[in-house]
Design an enzyme around this catalytic site. Structure first.
Site, PDB file in Angstrom:
ATOM      1  N   SER A 245      41.874  39.901  49.602  1.00  0.00           N
ATOM      2  CA  SER A 245      42.590  41.079  49.134  1.00  0.00           C
ATOM      3  C   SER A 245      41.906  41.630  47.892  1.00  0.00           C
ATOM      4  O   SER A 245      40.936  41.069  47.402  1.00  0.00           O
ATOM      5  CB  SER A 245      44.040  40.721  48.809  1.00  0.00           C
ATOM      6  OG  SER A 245      44.076  39.841  47.700  1.00  0.00           O
ATOM      7  N   LYS A 246      42.433  42.727  47.403  1.00  0.00           N
ATOM      8  CA  LYS A 246      41.801  43.444  46.292  1.00  0.00           C
ATOM      9  C   LYS A 246      41.502  42.569  45.074  1.00  0.00           C
ATOM     10  O   LYS A 246      40.499  42.751  44.401  1.00  0.00           O
ATOM     11  CB  LYS A 246      42.694  44.606  45.864  1.00  0.00           C
ATOM     12  CG  LYS A 246      42.787  45.659  46.937  1.00  0.00           C
ATOM     13  CD  LYS A 246      42.386  47.031  46.413  1.00  0.00           C
ATOM     14  CE  LYS A 246      42.193  48.023  47.543  1.00  0.00           C
ATOM     15  NZ  LYS A 246      43.457  48.388  48.187  1.00  0.00           N
ATOM     16  N   ARG A 247      42.383  41.607  44.805  1.00  0.00           N
ATOM     17  CA  ARG A 247      42.175  40.819  43.593  1.00  0.00           C
ATOM     18  C   ARG A 247      40.941  39.922  43.687  1.00  0.00           C
ATOM     19  O   ARG A 247      40.535  39.308  42.713  1.00  0.00           O
ATOM     20  CB  ARG A 247      43.420  39.986  43.292  1.00  0.00           C
ATOM     21  CG  ARG A 247      43.648  38.830  44.213  1.00  0.00           C
ATOM     22  CD  ARG A 247      45.047  38.243  44.041  1.00  0.00           C
ATOM     23  NE  ARG A 247      45.470  37.560  45.244  1.00  0.00           N
ATOM     24  CZ  ARG A 247      45.171  36.304  45.511  1.00  0.00           C
ATOM     25  NH1 ARG A 247      44.449  35.604  44.672  1.00  0.00           N
ATOM     26  NH2 ARG A 247      45.579  35.746  46.625  1.00  0.00           N
TER      27      ARG A 247
END
Length: 470
Positions: A245-247
RNA sequence: GUCCCGUUCGUCUAGUGGCCUAGGACACCAGCCUUUCACGUUGGUAACACGGGUUCGAACCCCGUACGGGACGCCA
């Protein structure tokens, strides 16, 4: 390539949610490589049946990502939303042949059913209450959905090309909705109809779809259609093992482009994530097409490793064409302030590119390393470079400047002049090179000082030296 | 909770019963090269999840356990 293999057709079927995910990109790559390996066709189908979340802009992002990676498609892109009528026709066909039935349960009723099942420790499944009930008992004013009348005994088996034989008892599965009460198809149903109509022979996708496959197989069977072969490839996780995911940093392929990665490096990296061919690490497109086979795909999930991608990117930058890299650098430099980006700067960058690309791992680094060539005197100085310019160094620069003024401006002549100067003044070459590097680049890091001086040209080099010597 | 899938160095992986005192790559550490930084090069640290079984012999086959992931929606 074997006879008849040209009939093989693969597809990439993303839903347009706003980005081409790195995992999706690998799925697309594997589909592409397999189709090319067997001389088949690679198709794109945009699964935009969720009209709320689907936009043209999101579709564009996917197309742009695929183009950047060089995954060219055969035939027209199919938009799933345009095929809703056909999906409904098939659903009604199943209804007429007794393979499906109408269900008048409301959304609220189904929600309660699930909650109760979970509370009682059962699986949250539809209980089949309308399966054999007389439609005459239907409540007035409620629009029914259509559910597949799935087999309740025996098992459904998938011969997966990656996961092997996977089976599940039919008793584990409920009767899924194939057509919603508003007449639109559900995902599972639309996929089957489209894959059949598009003549897809091999479905290569993420293994998050593995359990969906059983239900899709039931639809294929109910329609009496030939099933495609399935290959469920493992997912890519972030460095911590959790779903990407984005993180975790960059996950969109276009983001990788921005960060200075070359498409061929991204493809090579993605290929080696879950696929291998002995100890082979660097595999270009042609070789990948030649070697790729689904049989060599792993079963376990893998983690995204940005360090390895970066290393691979450095390898591809070193292999890349100098003109192409110069264009890339110029494009990136165009966004930086205080630069003079004319044809002179372009020529300097092109001249030094063979040396510059040896020491950059991304195009961002490459552009930053080349920026000094487009600067104007007085140069901005990095603190470490500033420290090089002591009073003693400035005296030295004055002398080196005049020595250089009398030499040809070829790399070899400059090198000879500097070595001669160092020897004549009893210095090591490094003692001469570092102040020069600071004066010429404003940095303590650059390609070889001889090539750097030559790329700047006589006039500019001497101007920078005397500016720094002041 | 139920079902499905997976598990070799930190990471990507090789390995399909003896070639494994487990190989390669990235990362990391040390040396060499050198004009800085890279590149290159030499060497080093580092793994078969655990427990049973089958076998003369198991990273490889079987069974459990643990851990991880996925799916269970009128989302895709």
């Amino acid at each position: 390539m074997t006879q008849g293999s040209t009939a093989i057709r693969t597809r990439f079927a993303p839903s347009p949610t706003g980005l081409l995910h790195i995992g999706g990109a690998r799925t697309a790559l594997f589909n592409y490589l397999y189709s090319r390996h067997v001389g088949g066709a690679f198709l794109l189908r945009v699964e935009d049946t969720d009209r709320e979340r689907s936009t043209d802009a999101a579709t564009q992002v996917i197309l742009e990502g695929l183009d950047w990676l060089g995954l060219t498609r055969d035939e027209q892109t199919v938009f799933q939303s345009s095929r809703a009528d056909r999906h409904a026709v098939v659903a009604y066909q199943l209804l007429e042949t007794g393979k499906a039935y109408r269900c008048w349960c409301s959304a609220e009723e189904l929600r309660q059913m699930r909650e109760q099942a979970v509370a009682e420790g059962r699986s949250p499944r539809y209980d089949g209450r309308w399966r054999d009930r007389d439609p005459a008992e239907a409540p007035a004013g409620v629009k029914p959905s259509i559910r597949l009348k799935a087999p309740q005994e025996g098992e459904t088996v998938v011969e997966d090309m990656v996961q092997g034989t996977v089976r599940v008892a039919n008793a584990e599965m409920d009767d899924m909705i194939i057509l919603r009460s508003d007449g639109t198809p559900t995902y599972l149903h639309a996929v089957v109809v489209d894959d059949h109509d598009m003549g897809i022979t091999h479905v290569i996708r993420g293994d998050d779809h593995l359990t969906n496959t059983f239900r899709q197989v039931q639809i294929f069977q109910a329609m009496g259609w030939d099933q495609p072969r399935f290959a469920h490839i493992p997912l890519i996780h972030g460095a911590d093992g959790a779903k990407l995911s984005k993180r975790h940093g960059a996950v969109s392929v276009l983001e990788f482009r921005e960060q200075g990665f070359l498409p061929e490096a991204v493809c090579n990296y993605l290929l080696r994530l879950g696929w291998s061919h002995g100890d082979l690490e660097v595999v270009d497109r042609d070789e990948a097409i030649r070697l790729f086979d689904i049989a060599d795909v792993n079963r376990g999930a893998s983690r995204m490793d940005y360090a390895k991608l970066t290393n691979l990117n450095g390898i591809y930058i070193r292999k890349a064409d100098d003109d192409r890299l110069t264009r890339e650098v110029l494009q990136r430099l165009a966004h930086q302030p205080h630069l003079s980006l004319g044809s002179i700067a372009a020529a300097r960058i092109r001249a030094l590119m063979p040396q510059l690309k040896e020491r950059a791992k991304t195009l961002v680094e490459l552009a930053n390393a080349a920026a000094f060539l487009a600067r104007v005197v007085p140069l901005p100085m990095e603190p470490k470079a500033e420290a090089q310019l002591t009073a003693e160094a400035k005296l030295l620069l004055r002398d080196v400047g005049s020595a250089l003024g009398e030499t040809d401006f070829t790399v070899a002549a400059i090198d000879a002049a500097l070595r001669g100067f160092a020897e004549a003044t009893g210095r090591k070459l490094g003692q001469v090179a570092q102040p020069l590097r600071a004066a010429l680049t404003g940095s303590t890091v650059s390609p070889g000082i001889d090539a750097t001086i030559a790329a700047l040209g006589r006039e500019e080099a001497l101007a920078r030296i005397s500016a720094a010597a002041r």
